[in-house]
Design a protein around this motif. Structure first.
Motif, mmCIF file in Angstrom:
data_model
loop_
_atom_site.group_PDB
_atom_site.id
_atom_site.type_symbol
_atom_site.label_atom_id
_atom_site.label_comp_id
_atom_site.label_asym_id
_atom_site.label_seq_id
_atom_site.Cartn_x
_atom_site.Cartn_y
_atom_site.Cartn_z
ATOM 1 N N PHE A 62 -16.195 -15.988 -0.194
ATOM 2 C CA PHE A 62 -14.753 -16.097 -0.026
ATOM 3 C C PHE A 62 -14.006 -14.963 -0.697
ATOM 4 C CE2 PHE A 62 -10.479 -17.565 -0.287
ATOM 5 C CZ PHE A 62 -10.327 -18.247 0.889
ATOM 6 N N ALA A 63 -14.707 -14.091 -1.331
ATOM 7 C CA ALA A 63 -14.044 -13.027 -2.078
ATOM 8 C C ALA A 63 -13.087 -12.222 -1.197
ATOM 9 C CB ALA A 63 -15.072 -12.113 -2.706
ATOM 10 N N SER A 64 -13.420 -12.062 0.043
ATOM 11 C CA SER A 64 -12.562 -11.283 0.916
ATOM 12 C C SER A 64 -12.730 -11.764 2.354
ATOM 13 C CB SER A 64 -12.926 -9.799 0.807
ATOM 14 O OG SER A 64 -12.107 -9.044 1.651
ATOM 15 N N LYS B 33 -2.498 -19.973 7.238
ATOM 16 C CA LYS B 33 -3.955 -19.949 7.067
ATOM 17 C C LYS B 33 -4.320 -19.769 5.598
ATOM 18 C CE LYS B 33 -4.929 -18.223 11.704
ATOM 19 N NZ LYS B 33 -5.497 -17.145 12.527
ATOM 20 N N ALA B 34 -3.590 -18.914 4.899
ATOM 21 C CA ALA B 34 -3.848 -18.700 3.477
ATOM 22 C C ALA B 34 -3.555 -19.966 2.682
ATOM 23 C CB ALA B 34 -3.006 -17.546 2.955
ATOM 24 N N LYS B 35 -2.462 -20.643 3.021
ATOM 25 C CA LYS B 35 -2.108 -21.876 2.316
ATOM 26 C C LYS B 35 -3.163 -22.947 2.538
ATOM 27 C CE LYS B 35 1.498 -25.319 1.784
ATOM 28 N NZ LYS B 35 2.793 -25.820 2.260
ATOM 29 N N ASP B 36 -3.653 -23.075 3.776
ATOM 30 C CA ASP B 36 -4.708 -24.048 4.066
ATOM 31 C C ASP B 36 -5.985 -23.768 3.282
ATOM 32 O OD1 ASP B 36 -3.036 -25.354 5.843
ATOM 33 O OD2 ASP B 36 -3.943 -24.465 7.638
ATOM 34 N N GLY C 286 -5.983 -22.277 0.373
ATOM 35 C CA GLY C 286 -5.685 -22.220 -1.057
ATOM 36 C C GLY C 286 -5.838 -20.815 -1.611
ATOM 37 N N ALA C 287 -5.432 -19.838 -0.828
ATOM 38 C CA ALA C 287 -5.645 -18.445 -1.206
ATOM 39 C C ALA C 287 -4.355 -17.646 -1.062
ATOM 40 C CB ALA C 287 -6.729 -17.836 -0.314
ATOM 41 N N SER C 288 -4.379 -16.450 -1.611
ATOM 42 C CA SER C 288 -3.290 -15.504 -1.380
ATOM 43 C C SER C 288 -3.735 -14.571 -0.267
ATOM 44 C CB SER C 288 -2.977 -14.728 -2.654
ATOM 45 O OG SER C 288 -4.106 -14.003 -3.069
ATOM 46 N N TYR C 289 -2.792 -13.810 0.277
ATOM 47 C CA TYR C 289 -3.159 -12.908 1.369
ATOM 48 C C TYR C 289 -2.546 -11.536 1.167
ATOM 49 C CZ TYR C 289 1.484 -13.741 3.456
ATOM 50 O OH TYR C 289 2.835 -13.832 3.682
ATOM 51 N N ARG C 290 -3.196 -10.560 1.811
ATOM 52 C CA ARG C 290 -2.725 -9.177 1.802
ATOM 53 C C ARG C 290 -2.888 -8.653 3.221
ATOM 54 N NH1 ARG C 290 -5.171 -3.818 0.681
ATOM 55 N NH2 ARG C 290 -7.122 -4.915 0.955
ATOM 56 N N ILE C 291 -1.795 -8.288 3.849
ATOM 57 C CA ILE C 291 -1.844 -7.784 5.212
ATOM 58 C C ILE C 291 -2.475 -6.399 5.189
ATOM 59 C CG2 ILE C 291 -0.467 -7.068 7.201
ATOM 60 C CD1 ILE C 291 1.552 -9.260 6.340
ATOM 61 N N THR C 292 -3.496 -6.224 6.007
ATOM 62 C CA THR C 292 -4.210 -4.950 6.039
ATOM 63 C C THR C 292 -3.924 -4.148 7.300
ATOM 64 O OG1 THR C 292 -6.147 -6.041 6.979
ATOM 65 C CG2 THR C 292 -6.083 -5.784 4.580
ATOM 66 N N GLU C 293 -3.421 -4.827 8.345
ATOM 67 C CA GLU C 293 -3.183 -4.128 9.601
ATOM 68 C C GLU C 293 -2.210 -4.924 10.445
ATOM 69 O OE1 GLU C 293 -4.169 -3.906 13.961
ATOM 70 O OE2 GLU C 293 -5.163 -5.344 12.677
ATOM 71 N N ALA C 294 -1.309 -4.241 11.102
ATOM 72 C CA ALA C 294 -0.402 -4.875 12.058
ATOM 73 C C ALA C 294 -0.186 -3.901 13.213
ATOM 74 C CB ALA C 294 0.927 -5.229 11.416
ATOM 75 N N MET D 41 -1.974 -9.071 13.889
ATOM 76 C CA MET D 41 -1.958 -8.833 12.442
ATOM 77 C C MET D 41 -3.281 -9.290 11.840
ATOM 78 S SD MET D 41 0.957 -10.113 9.756
ATOM 79 C CE MET D 41 2.221 -9.175 10.584
ATOM 80 N N THR D 42 -3.786 -8.501 10.906
ATOM 81 C CA THR D 42 -5.000 -8.828 10.172
ATOM 82 C C THR D 42 -4.680 -8.854 8.696
ATOM 83 O OG1 THR D 42 -6.307 -7.675 11.846
ATOM 84 C CG2 THR D 42 -7.401 -8.143 9.772
ATOM 85 N N ALA D 43 -5.274 -9.820 7.987
ATOM 86 C CA ALA D 43 -5.052 -9.930 6.539
ATOM 87 C C ALA D 43 -6.330 -10.362 5.858
ATOM 88 C CB ALA D 43 -3.938 -10.937 6.246
ATOM 89 N N GLU D 44 -6.437 -10.024 4.573
ATOM 90 C CA GLU D 44 -7.556 -10.466 3.745
ATOM 91 C C GLU D 44 -7.063 -11.590 2.846
ATOM 92 O OE1 GLU D 44 -9.139 -7.238 1.524
ATOM 93 O OE2 GLU D 44 -10.023 -6.282 3.285
ATOM 94 N N LEU D 45 -7.826 -12.679 2.817
ATOM 95 C CA LEU D 45 -7.527 -13.801 1.924
ATOM 96 C C LEU D 45 -8.360 -13.661 0.676
ATOM 97 C CD1 LEU D 45 -7.550 -16.846 4.381
ATOM 98 C CD2 LEU D 45 -5.665 -15.313 3.813
ATOM 99 N N SER D 46 -7.787 -13.969 -0.468
ATOM 100 C CA SER D 46 -8.553 -13.952 -1.716
ATOM 101 C C SER D 46 -8.050 -15.055 -2.620
ATOM 102 C CB SER D 46 -8.436 -12.594 -2.406
ATOM 103 O OG SER D 46 -7.097 -12.302 -2.676
ATOM 104 N N LYS D 47 -8.967 -15.600 -3.379
ATOM 105 C CA LYS D 47 -8.616 -16.675 -4.306
ATOM 106 C C LYS D 47 -8.416 -16.123 -5.675
ATOM 107 C CE LYS D 47 -10.267 -20.732 -2.110
ATOM 108 N NZ LYS D 47 -10.849 -21.998 -2.247
#
Length: 69
Positions: free
Chosen positions: A20-22, A42-45, A47-55, A63-69
């Motif tokens: 789940f690291a990324s 999706k991040a809230k479900d 339980g993670a934070s997100y960082r948008i990597t591409e739009a 849009m693409t994002a990476e989730l991380s806890k």
């Protein structure tokens, strides 16, 4: 023998946490805010934070994002 057990335990734990690291998620919508809202949900479900990597904006927004806890 003890070293092998320790090594196996470390590999198993790092695999569990590393999985789940990324995590990458994507969303498609007609607006940037709509796509980001999907990513945020999706991040809230998860339980993670997100960082948008591409739009990308063409006929629709992708849009693409990476989730991380």
């Amino acid at each position: 023998m003890n070293t092998i057990k320790t090594f196996v335990a470390v590999v198993a734990l790092s695999s569990a946490f590393g999985a789940f690291a990324s995590q990458t998620v994507t969303a498609t919508d007609t607006t940037l805010s709509g796509a980001e809202a999907q990513i945020a949900a999706k991040a809230k479900d998860a339980g993670a934070s997100y960082r948008i990597t591409e739009a990308f904006s063409g006929n629709q927004v992708h849009m693409t994002a990476e989730l991380s806890k």
